[in-house]
Scaffold this active site. Structure first.
Site, PDB file in Angstrom:
ATOM      1  N   PRO A 281       0.780  -4.820  -3.419  1.00  0.00           N
ATOM      2  CA  PRO A 281       1.303  -6.159  -3.708  1.00  0.00           C
ATOM      3  C   PRO A 281       0.244  -7.235  -3.953  1.00  0.00           C
ATOM      4  CG  PRO A 281       1.606  -5.592  -1.396  1.00  0.00           C
ATOM      5  CD  PRO A 281       1.094  -4.366  -2.064  1.00  0.00           C
TER       6      PRO A 281
ATOM      7  N   LYS B 161       2.365  -8.096  -8.735  1.00  0.00           N
ATOM      8  CA  LYS B 161       2.763  -7.552 -10.038  1.00  0.00           C
ATOM      9  C   LYS B 161       4.037  -6.706 -10.031  1.00  0.00           C
ATOM     10  CE  LYS B 161      -0.232  -9.348 -12.649  1.00  0.00           C
ATOM     11  NZ  LYS B 161       0.345 -10.645 -12.404  1.00  0.00           N
TER      12      LYS B 161
ATOM     13  N   TYR C  33      -5.321 -16.299  -0.689  1.00  0.00           N
ATOM     14  CA  TYR C  33      -5.614 -14.870  -0.505  1.00  0.00           C
ATOM     15  C   TYR C  33      -6.922 -14.786   0.268  1.00  0.00           C
ATOM     16  CZ  TYR C  33      -2.131 -13.555  -4.053  1.00  0.00           C
ATOM     17  OH  TYR C  33      -0.964 -13.350  -4.758  1.00  0.00           O
TER      18      TYR C  33
ATOM     19  N   TYR D 237      -3.470 -12.549 -13.374  1.00  0.00           N
ATOM     20  CA  TYR D 237      -2.536 -12.988 -12.328  1.00  0.00           C
ATOM     21  C   TYR D 237      -1.327 -13.702 -12.940  1.00  0.00           C
ATOM     22  CZ  TYR D 237      -0.977 -14.812  -7.816  1.00  0.00           C
ATOM     23  OH  TYR D 237      -0.246 -15.091  -6.688  1.00  0.00           O
TER      24      TYR D 237
ATOM     25  N   HIS E 145       3.177 -23.238  -9.608  1.00  0.00           N
ATOM     26  CA  HIS E 145       1.814 -23.273  -9.065  1.00  0.00           C
ATOM     27  C   HIS E 145       0.797 -23.146 -10.194  1.00  0.00           C
ATOM     28  CE1 HIS E 145       2.545 -22.214  -4.554  1.00  0.00           C
ATOM     29  NE2 HIS E 145       3.372 -23.119  -5.007  1.00  0.00           N
TER      30      HIS E 145
HETATM   31  P1  FAD Z   1      14.044  -1.972  -6.504  1.00  0.00           P
HETATM   32  O1  FAD Z   1      13.990  -3.412  -6.171  1.00  0.00           O
HETATM   33  O2  FAD Z   1      13.535  -0.992  -5.521  1.00  0.00           O
HETATM   34  O3  FAD Z   1      15.561  -1.641  -6.858  1.00  0.00           O
HETATM   35  C1  FAD Z   1      16.010  -0.317  -6.991  1.00  0.00           C
HETATM   36  C2  FAD Z   1      17.462  -0.275  -6.618  1.00  0.00           C
HETATM   37  O4  FAD Z   1      17.933   1.057  -6.796  1.00  0.00           O
HETATM   38  C3  FAD Z   1      17.690  -0.624  -5.149  1.00  0.00           C
HETATM   39  O5  FAD Z   1      18.664  -1.632  -5.036  1.00  0.00           O
HETATM   40  C4  FAD Z   1      18.116   0.690  -4.514  1.00  0.00           C
HETATM   41  O6  FAD Z   1      19.020   0.506  -3.442  1.00  0.00           O
HETATM   42  C5  FAD Z   1      18.755   1.392  -5.711  1.00  0.00           C
HETATM   43  N1  FAD Z   1      18.803   2.836  -5.562  1.00  0.00           N
HETATM   44  C6  FAD Z   1      17.894   3.651  -4.969  1.00  0.00           C
HETATM   45  N2  FAD Z   1      18.321   4.918  -4.979  1.00  0.00           N
HETATM   46  C7  FAD Z   1      19.523   4.910  -5.606  1.00  0.00           C
HETATM   47  C8  FAD Z   1      20.455   5.919  -5.913  1.00  0.00           C
HETATM   48  N3  FAD Z   1      20.287   7.175  -5.516  1.00  0.00           N
HETATM   49  N4  FAD Z   1      21.591   5.571  -6.567  1.00  0.00           N
HETATM   50  C9  FAD Z   1      21.822   4.279  -6.931  1.00  0.00           C
HETATM   51  N5  FAD Z   1      20.960   3.274  -6.640  1.00  0.00           N
HETATM   52  C10 FAD Z   1      19.819   3.589  -5.994  1.00  0.00           C
HETATM   53  N6  FAD Z   1       6.201  -6.944  -5.100  1.00  0.00           N
HETATM   54  C11 FAD Z   1       5.508  -8.039  -5.197  1.00  0.00           C
HETATM   55  O7  FAD Z   1       5.147  -8.414  -6.327  1.00  0.00           O
HETATM   56  N7  FAD Z   1       5.193  -8.769  -4.060  1.00  0.00           N
HETATM   57  C12 FAD Z   1       5.632  -8.366  -2.802  1.00  0.00           C
HETATM   58  O8  FAD Z   1       5.374  -9.039  -1.808  1.00  0.00           O
HETATM   59  C13 FAD Z   1       6.359  -7.210  -2.667  1.00  0.00           C
HETATM   60  N8  FAD Z   1       6.792  -6.781  -1.453  1.00  0.00           N
HETATM   61  C14 FAD Z   1       7.503  -5.590  -1.384  1.00  0.00           C
HETATM   62  C15 FAD Z   1       7.932  -5.114  -0.149  1.00  0.00           C
HETATM   63  C16 FAD Z   1       8.640  -3.894  -0.068  1.00  0.00           C
HETATM   64  C17 FAD Z   1       9.099  -3.367   1.291  1.00  0.00           C
HETATM   65  C18 FAD Z   1       8.913  -3.160  -1.242  1.00  0.00           C
HETATM   66  C19 FAD Z   1       9.680  -1.846  -1.184  1.00  0.00           C
HETATM   67  C20 FAD Z   1       8.492  -3.672  -2.479  1.00  0.00           C
HETATM   68  C21 FAD Z   1       7.778  -4.872  -2.556  1.00  0.00           C
HETATM   69  N9  FAD Z   1       7.337  -5.397  -3.779  1.00  0.00           N
HETATM   70  C22 FAD Z   1       6.632  -6.514  -3.867  1.00  0.00           C
HETATM   71  C23 FAD Z   1       7.614  -4.765  -5.011  1.00  0.00           C
HETATM   72  C24 FAD Z   1       8.822  -5.387  -5.701  1.00  0.00           C
HETATM   73  O9  FAD Z   1       9.768  -5.782  -4.743  1.00  0.00           O
HETATM   74  C25 FAD Z   1       9.352  -4.313  -6.608  1.00  0.00           C
HETATM   75  O10 FAD Z   1       8.352  -4.038  -7.569  1.00  0.00           O
HETATM   76  C26 FAD Z   1      10.651  -4.698  -7.284  1.00  0.00           C
HETATM   77  O11 FAD Z   1      11.689  -4.745  -6.334  1.00  0.00           O
HETATM   78  C27 FAD Z   1      10.984  -3.655  -8.353  1.00  0.00           C
HETATM   79  O12 FAD Z   1      12.297  -3.826  -8.771  1.00  0.00           O
HETATM   80  P2  FAD Z   1      13.143  -2.560  -9.179  1.00  0.00           P
HETATM   81  O13 FAD Z   1      14.464  -3.103  -9.593  1.00  0.00           O
HETATM   82  O14 FAD Z   1      12.367  -1.718 -10.114  1.00  0.00           O
HETATM   83  O15 FAD Z   1      13.269  -1.677  -7.868  1.00  0.00           O
HETATM   84  C1  DHB Z   2       3.967 -12.875  -2.224  1.00  0.00           C
HETATM   85  C2  DHB Z   2       3.763 -11.534  -2.196  1.00  0.00           C
HETATM   86  C3  DHB Z   2       2.660 -11.019  -2.826  1.00  0.00           C
HETATM   87  O1  DHB Z   2       2.444  -9.706  -2.842  1.00  0.00           O
HETATM   88  C4  DHB Z   2       1.753 -11.831  -3.473  1.00  0.00           C
HETATM   89  O2  DHB Z   2       0.665 -11.281  -4.065  1.00  0.00           O
HETATM   90  C5  DHB Z   2       1.977 -13.167  -3.497  1.00  0.00           C
HETATM   91  C6  DHB Z   2       3.096 -13.693  -2.862  1.00  0.00           C
HETATM   92  C7  DHB Z   2       5.164 -13.430  -1.527  1.00  0.00           C
HETATM   93  O3  DHB Z   2       5.920 -12.654  -0.944  1.00  0.00           O
HETATM   94  O4  DHB Z   2       5.330 -14.643  -1.555  1.00  0.00           O
END
Ligand code: FAD
Ligand code: DHB
Length: 392
Positions: free
Chosen positions: A292, A296, A200, A384, A72
């Protein structure tokens, strides 16, 4: 069990770190609390900064993303009855890639399996010990047996609710937090996206976002009260409310259909400092959460991994500890820029019930600056699409 780097958490941060370390000849074991199917069923982020794209490519895990992801070159911001197109390519000569977190996670698992890197799923009661020594360890229960991984470093990649951050003594941690009084209700549907680029919308009824996963799979979000429940929303309710919050042309062409998934995520800004303690280094959501709106969360997890991988590589190749010693401050500098940007996008585009009329005028003026000034759009586009990975 023994390894060089014990990684807690098999989300994008932990998996990408394990793969990058393997590419540099450094051993690791990933310990994940959930089953693989559960991790792969979570629908989360969708927009990748180019730095994240390059990292996936450099770790040889970008082939499917390059085939199926959507590049995009801009997005639309709609508020106060006006649509503003932000042309990333023209403003900052960069683009973003729309490719779901679920797909990245699947690609990473496939590549880790192919490279023989162990990911232990269903680990219970994970605990950390010896972090201030040269031989920390990770204890846990796995399939009924007590296990321990002796390692040289621990990477805490276990998300916001994991144990790693809590292993840093409370007196040594400083936390910064902002809770928003609303959440996002997300809906996934097998319908064609309403527009080629993301929209947005900062409507007076509340925020809405139109995103996608591919040309026949759409992802939409609505701002909802924090105490709302996805079960309160029929598909028709969702589509009707979305139409009300979009520019008229978009509402008229919106294709609706049954939802495949519907869930509410709360919005939060959170940072813990420092991101390192002894031989423990935190990555991703374990150390910080962004609302979100700026897309980021996943991208910050990837930039943390970039810095931590480089620091561990320098240590194992040359015995150079400088990168590990500065990991926390280097990562945090980039984290705070993303915090500011995500807070700013959230404040500009959401409806806040407790906001004063003064605040409302400031937010309107923020939007008008984007609408009327190329510098305003440039600031948005630069943040962004992703700030550079500065080295300190
Ligand atoms: P996570 O993806 O949370 O991974 C952490 C892992 O650690 C998980 O698999 C978990 O099961 C594991 N874990 C937890 N506790 C333990 C333990 N005790 N022992 C072993 N393993 C453990 N970001 C965006 O940019 N856009 C979005 O639309 C967006 N939507 C989101 C929706 C939700 C519901 C959530 C929770 C987050 C969202 N985010 C979004 C944020 C984005 O998904 C996260 O920033 C990203 O997943 C971060 O990756 P991570 O690996 O740091 O953490
Ligand atoms: C999506 C999620 C976001 O938080 C965003 O800023 C843009 C896209 C998505 O899930 O596609």
């Amino acid at each position: 069990m023994r390894t060089q780097v014990g990684i807690i958490g098999g989300g994008p941060a932990g998996l990408l770190l394990a793969l990058k370390l393997a590419r540099s000849g450094i051993e690791s074991i990933v310990v994940e609390r959930r089953a693989r199917d559960y991790v792969l069923s979570r629908i989360r982020a969708g927009v990748l900064e180019w730095g994240t794209v390059e990292q996936l490519r450099n770790a040889s895990v970008g082939a499917r993303m390059d085939r199926e992801g959507l590049v995009h070159d801009g997005c639309t911001i709609y508020a106060h009855g006006q649509s503003v197109h932000v042309d990333f390519r023209q403003l900052v000569s960069k683009s973003v890639m729309v490719y779901g977190q679920t797909e990245i996670t699947k690609d990473l698992y496939d590549e880790l399996d192919a490279s023989g890197i162990q990911v232990l799923h269903d680990a219970e009661a994970v605990s950390l010990a010896g972090l201030e020594t040269c031989s920390p360890s990770i204890g846990f229960r796995h399939r009924g047996a007590s296990k321990c991984i002796d390692c040289e470093f621990v990477a805490g990649c276990d998300g916001f609710y994991g144990p790693s951050r809590q292993a840093i003594p409370r007196s040594e941690r400083r936390e910064f937090e902002k809770i928003y009084p609303f959440g996002w209700l997300g809906l996934l549907s097998e319908t064609a996206p309403v527009s080629e680029e993301l929209i947005y919308s900062g409507h007076e009824r509340g925020f809405a976002l139109c995103s996608m996963r591919n040309p026949s799979l759409s992802r939409y979000y609505l701002q909802v009260p924090l105490d709302d429940d996805a079960a309160n929303w029929s598909d028709d309710d969702f589509w009707n409310e979305l139409k009300l919050r979009l520019p008229v042309e978009a509402a008229e062409r919106l294709e609706t259909g049954p939802s495949i998934e519907k869930s509410i995520a709360p919005l939060r800004s959170f940072v813990t400092e420092p991101m390192s303690w002894g031989r423990l280094h935190l990555c991703g959501d374990a150390a910080h959460i962004v609302p979100p709106t700026g897309a980021k969360g996943l991208n910050l997890a990837a930039s943390d991994v970039y810095y931590l991988h480089n620091a561990l590589r320098d240590y194992y190749r040359r015995g150079d500890l400088a990168g590990l010693e500065s990991y926390s401050s280097t990562a945090l500098a980039r984290v705070w820029h993303a915090m500011r940007f995500s807070w700013w996008m959230t404040a500009m585009l959401h409806k806040f019930s407790e906001r004063s009329n003064f605040d409302d005028r400031i937010r309107k003026s923020d939007f008008q600056y984007v609408a009327n000034s190329e510098i305003g759009r440039l600031m948005l586009a630069e943040n962004y699409t992703g700030l550079p990975y500065w080295r300190r």
